[in-house]
Scaffold this motif. Sequence first.
Motif, PDB file in Angstrom:
ATOM      1  N   UNK A  69      38.039  44.926  48.065  1.00  0.00           N
ATOM      2  CA  UNK A  69      39.035  44.229  49.254  1.00  0.00           C
ATOM      3  C   UNK A  69      39.881  43.516  48.400  1.00  0.00           C
ATOM      4  N   UNK A  70      39.379  42.427  47.406  1.00  0.00           N
ATOM      5  CA  UNK A  70      40.056  41.298  46.780  1.00  0.00           C
ATOM      6  C   UNK A  70      40.628  41.984  45.687  1.00  0.00           C
ATOM      7  N   UNK A  71      40.480  42.838  45.031  1.00  0.00           N
ATOM      8  CA  UNK A  71      40.967  43.488  43.944  1.00  0.00           C
ATOM      9  C   UNK A  71      40.629  42.875  42.677  1.00  0.00           C
ATOM     10  N   UNK A  72      41.255  42.921  41.672  1.00  0.00           N
ATOM     11  CA  UNK A  72      41.165  42.048  40.301  1.00  0.00           C
ATOM     12  C   UNK A  72      41.460  40.802  40.356  1.00  0.00           C
ATOM     13  N   UNK A  80      40.893  28.332  37.543  1.00  0.00           N
ATOM     14  CA  UNK A  80      40.677  28.269  39.048  1.00  0.00           C
ATOM     15  C   UNK A  80      40.641  29.675  39.638  1.00  0.00           C
ATOM     16  N   UNK A  81      40.411  31.097  38.841  1.00  0.00           N
ATOM     17  CA  UNK A  81      40.397  32.133  39.395  1.00  0.00           C
ATOM     18  C   UNK A  81      39.066  32.403  40.271  1.00  0.00           C
ATOM     19  N   UNK A  82      38.182  31.818  40.282  1.00  0.00           N
ATOM     20  CA  UNK A  82      36.996  31.681  41.006  1.00  0.00           C
ATOM     21  C   UNK A  82      37.308  31.346  42.327  1.00  0.00           C
ATOM     22  N   UNK A  83      38.164  30.090  42.343  1.00  0.00           N
ATOM     23  CA  UNK A  83      38.511  29.434  43.768  1.00  0.00           C
ATOM     24  C   UNK A  83      39.234  30.428  44.339  1.00  0.00           C
ATOM     25  N   UNK A  84      40.194  30.803  43.726  1.00  0.00           N
ATOM     26  CA  UNK A  84      41.371  32.072  44.195  1.00  0.00           C
ATOM     27  C   UNK A  84      40.505  33.091  44.868  1.00  0.00           C
ATOM     28  N   UNK A  85      39.737  33.643  44.316  1.00  0.00           N
ATOM     29  CA  UNK A  85      38.739  34.839  44.781  1.00  0.00           C
ATOM     30  C   UNK A  85      37.904  34.528  45.863  1.00  0.00           C
TER      31      UNK A  85
END
Length: 204
Positions: A69-72, A80-85
Amino acid sequence: GPWPRSAAKGASAGPRTGFVSCYTIMIKPDRTEQEKRPSKTETPLEIALLRRFPFAFSSILAKKEVFDYIGPIDENYKIMDDWDAHIRIATKYNYDFVPEPLCRYYVHDSNISFSQDYCRQATDLAYLLNKHLTLFEQHPKILEHQYITLASYLVNTGNLSKARIYLKKSLAINPSIKNWARLIISYLGKNAYQKYRSSRHHIN
């Protein structure tokens, strides 16, 4: 370990449950411990927007469909890529917990999550707020909080003029005395702003 119990919890979860975690123990540099638990009053999306993670990402057991669902991962982020995910997951899925502290993580100088690299933190947070602005605008108190956080990062980099842009944005949401004080004190310089934060015991 946490995995068998998390797997059992996930197997019994409803279709909107995207992942399962557990309570975690954060061990600080002074060796004191703090147990992290989920909020009972905030929704998953509110927790995600606030970045109040009551779990360590190393303790998560997620369904494959969540990643579909969330993609790459968004590679525009530095830290902060984990926060975005997490925000993207929380727009659709709930999560569940094993109500036991089954995971420990240590806070130390090389932790990316606790980095003092305010330049990277400011850049990432500005990007995240812009990317998810529609969601944040539905939660004005949270958006106000994140504008103040971003302003604080920018003050720490010495970029006070840009910090004031976000302090003014927080004022537009909530013209409180505290928000006016932050803006006024920012004109006295970086050291004055930092002393104000310390004296008020502010996070931001």
